[in-house]
Write an enzyme that holds these catalytic residues in place. Sequence first.
Site, short mmCIF file in Angstrom:
data_model
loop_
_atom_site.label_atom_id
_atom_site.label_comp_id
_atom_site.label_asym_id
_atom_site.label_seq_id
_atom_site.Cartn_x
_atom_site.Cartn_y
_atom_site.Cartn_z
N HIS A 269 0.80 -1.22 0.00
CA HIS A 269 0.00 0.00 0.00
C HIS A 269 0.84 1.27 0.00
O HIS A 269 0.29 2.37 -0.02
CB HIS A 269 -0.97 -0.03 1.18
CG HIS A 269 -2.07 -1.02 0.96
ND1 HIS A 269 -1.85 -2.38 0.98
CD2 HIS A 269 -3.38 -0.85 0.64
CE1 HIS A 269 -2.98 -3.01 0.72
NE2 HIS A 269 -3.93 -2.12 0.50
N SER A 291 -7.71 -0.44 -1.83
CA SER A 291 -6.84 -1.04 -0.81
C SER A 291 -7.44 -2.36 -0.40
O SER A 291 -8.59 -2.65 -0.69
CB SER A 291 -6.75 -0.13 0.42
OG SER A 291 -7.87 -0.32 1.27
N ASP A 292 -6.68 -3.20 0.29
CA ASP A 292 -7.30 -4.35 0.93
C ASP A 292 -7.74 -3.90 2.33
O ASP A 292 -7.52 -2.76 2.74
CB ASP A 292 -6.34 -5.56 0.94
CG ASP A 292 -7.10 -6.89 1.08
OD1 ASP A 292 -8.29 -6.86 1.46
OD2 ASP A 292 -6.51 -7.96 0.84
N TRP A 293 -8.39 -4.81 3.02
CA TRP A 293 -9.06 -4.58 4.30
C TRP A 293 -8.16 -3.87 5.32
O TRP A 293 -7.15 -4.44 5.75
CB TRP A 293 -9.48 -5.96 4.81
CG TRP A 293 -10.33 -6.01 6.03
CD1 TRP A 293 -9.89 -6.18 7.30
CD2 TRP A 293 -11.75 -5.93 6.08
NE1 TRP A 293 -10.96 -6.23 8.14
CE2 TRP A 293 -12.12 -6.07 7.42
CE3 TRP A 293 -12.76 -5.75 5.13
CZ2 TRP A 293 -13.45 -6.05 7.85
CZ3 TRP A 293 -14.08 -5.72 5.54
CH2 TRP A 293 -14.41 -5.86 6.88
N ASP A 295 -5.88 -1.84 5.22
CA ASP A 295 -4.44 -1.86 5.01
C ASP A 295 -3.79 -0.48 4.94
O ASP A 295 -2.56 -0.39 4.99
CB ASP A 295 -4.09 -2.69 3.77
CG ASP A 295 -4.09 -4.16 4.11
OD1 ASP A 295 -3.67 -4.50 5.23
OD2 ASP A 295 -4.54 -4.97 3.28
#
Length: 730
Positions: A269, A291-293, A295
């Site tokens: 990220h 983004s992922d969870w 992150d």
Amino acid sequence: MSAQETNKTIENKVKHLLSQMTLEEKVGQMTQVDITAIGNIEKLHGRAEELIDPAKLEDAVLKHHVGSILNTPFSPNNEAQSIETWHVLTRTVQDAATRTRLKIPVIYGIDAIHGATYTQNAVLFPQAINMAATFNADLAFKEGEITAREVRVSGLQWNFSTVMDIGRQPLWPRLWETFGEDVHLATVMGTSYIKGHQGDDFSAADKLPTCLKHYVGYSYPLNGRDRTPAWIGERMLREYFLPTFEAGVKAGSPTVMVNSAEVDGIPGHANHHYLTTILRGEIGFKGFTVSDWADIERLYTRDKMAASPKEAVKIAVMAGIDMSMVPFDFSFYDLLVDLVKSGEVPMSRIDEAVSRILTVKYQAGLFEPKPLLPMEGNFATAEAIETNRQAARESIVLAKNDHNILPLKKDANILVTGPTANLLSVLNGGWTITWQGAAEELYPQEKLTVLEAIQEKSTGKVTFVGGNAFDAPIDIQKVVDEAKSHDVILLSLGEHPYTETPGNIETLNLDQAQIDLANAAIATGKPVILLTLGGRPRIITSIAERASAVILGFLPGMEGGEAIADILYGDYNPNGKLPISYPRNTNGITPYDYKPIESFETNIYDPLYPFGHGLSYTTFETSGLKVEKSQISMGENITVSVNVKNTGSLKGKEAVLVYINDVAAAVTRPNKQLKGFKKVELAPGQTESLSFTLTPHDLSFIGVDLKRIVEPGDFTVMVGNETVGFTVTK
Ligand code: BGC
């Protein structure tokens, strides 16, 4: 309208809309929250209408202008909802969006990983590792089509699938979410899925956008644990991990989800080089990144890269993240508004991100929503279920079959035992009805476990010794006693369902209880058929060596029980092939496309079963391998042809795999690399000629200066036992 005109129109609409937006409205578009942020916690078991808290919804959509919502409600373990509930939830969210000043639709995203994971009674396919084992791109295309249709019937608008990570670390608890260890296989299967899912126009009523994940290098953690560092140098990144994403972008996927972990010391990220220089500048990706969870905040809370949550937001947005999966609050929104006001993040970067998001919303047809497809004829149709069963059958690998013990006679007396014999969850794995996939009680009861499918087919005695949960103790003495009155033992071992961090393990070895059961079953002297189910290649060497037959089932999905019984009894002739190298020992994690040094002196590639291995009840032979020319110039294609013959006595399917080797090069080359495959169905005695085109890209590699090149020199083509050479001249 031509595609170009459509793009121009969308561009104009986006510009116009953007020009009317306030900073807050723009940053809201970049914010994605979990449904919990608008959920009515007290009413989690209430009626669909009560699941959303109107005050929270108002706060999210009208006050914070959120652009996206994800996930299924946490009730009690975020499980699949009925179609009716999804309709109420998604309609309520969209109604709120129409009450905003600019009426920008909210895009609702979901993880529909092997079918519509979170819609009750959806068609749930074999997981990706199994789809890869089919070596049948048509099946991946159809899975994409059916998944898209069922997700759209549910009213959902964006699918966090497909995983384009390469599965080269067998310990990793998400290995089974990948299309295996090979770049070419994963490229073909992944892009076929995307094309089926999106069609030519993902605004169609039965299509929706895909999301390529997890960009990039996530799948190769050094220690095998989820969300831990990968050490991948840029050459290897470009050679093995980037090409699938590049192909996914070219296939038209408009969104990319970012690697939750880190590569070479830089969290995914925060990696401007990957997210902007390579993804935008080189690959030409025009869509948006999410983004992922959680992150972005983890750059502060976990990675200690940012000195404050605010700095974390700045780093991520400036690296190239367009949307933040926050997921529970509006911290990202507040911090980013402040960062723009203080001049730390330029408005141009916000405009860029928001334009990308709005473009995808227009492309997906969200501004002019089409009526939802009716369930009738579009959801869990008999045809889709049959396609699923076919995918399951083609995904199962028969690895060993001594003295043709399989197929079994229907009247054989069979003793069935093992922790995976009588559960549906072990056939499906994670992302099935719930995140972890382990809630057996929520599985559709009409679907058959392996045991139940055997009971349906068998005309002999079927006895089961085992429990109703993966870790229920099994009475070994009973297995030994019962074996005496049976002809054969089906020993069903493997893994319980899992995904992500909860699936971390320390060793690929099976637990002692399974080893003890296996040893006792083998010691009875009755022939043992070993079946394994699960997402990783757990070490079975000593059991497999003593078993008469070995079936590697991996995660064949909701029709997997029936598909396995079809194969056991010869109602289907197996044709799955391994998409990974099956390790012999815990440390045997060398992939099939190993480097020369990996088979030098004491080094060996010695898996229990190699990549591409898989038996049939008939036999096939390839012959007559030819290249059209012995010499080509750089930049030219070359055609390879080969005959494949069914030399046995049963009809069957065979995937023919074409490998190449670049004989000498400036960067060490793999001993072989898959560059083409085709699956054919042949009657006994039938021969078919196949041809494959190798392109300059197939002959290329990442050179010393990190650029993709083709070097003049000799190449070898390998199919079956034959090899043939050709030369590339300057
Ligand atoms: C996973 C993603 C998934 C996301 C949303 C994350 O934990 O890594 O694959 O799409 O959650 O559910």
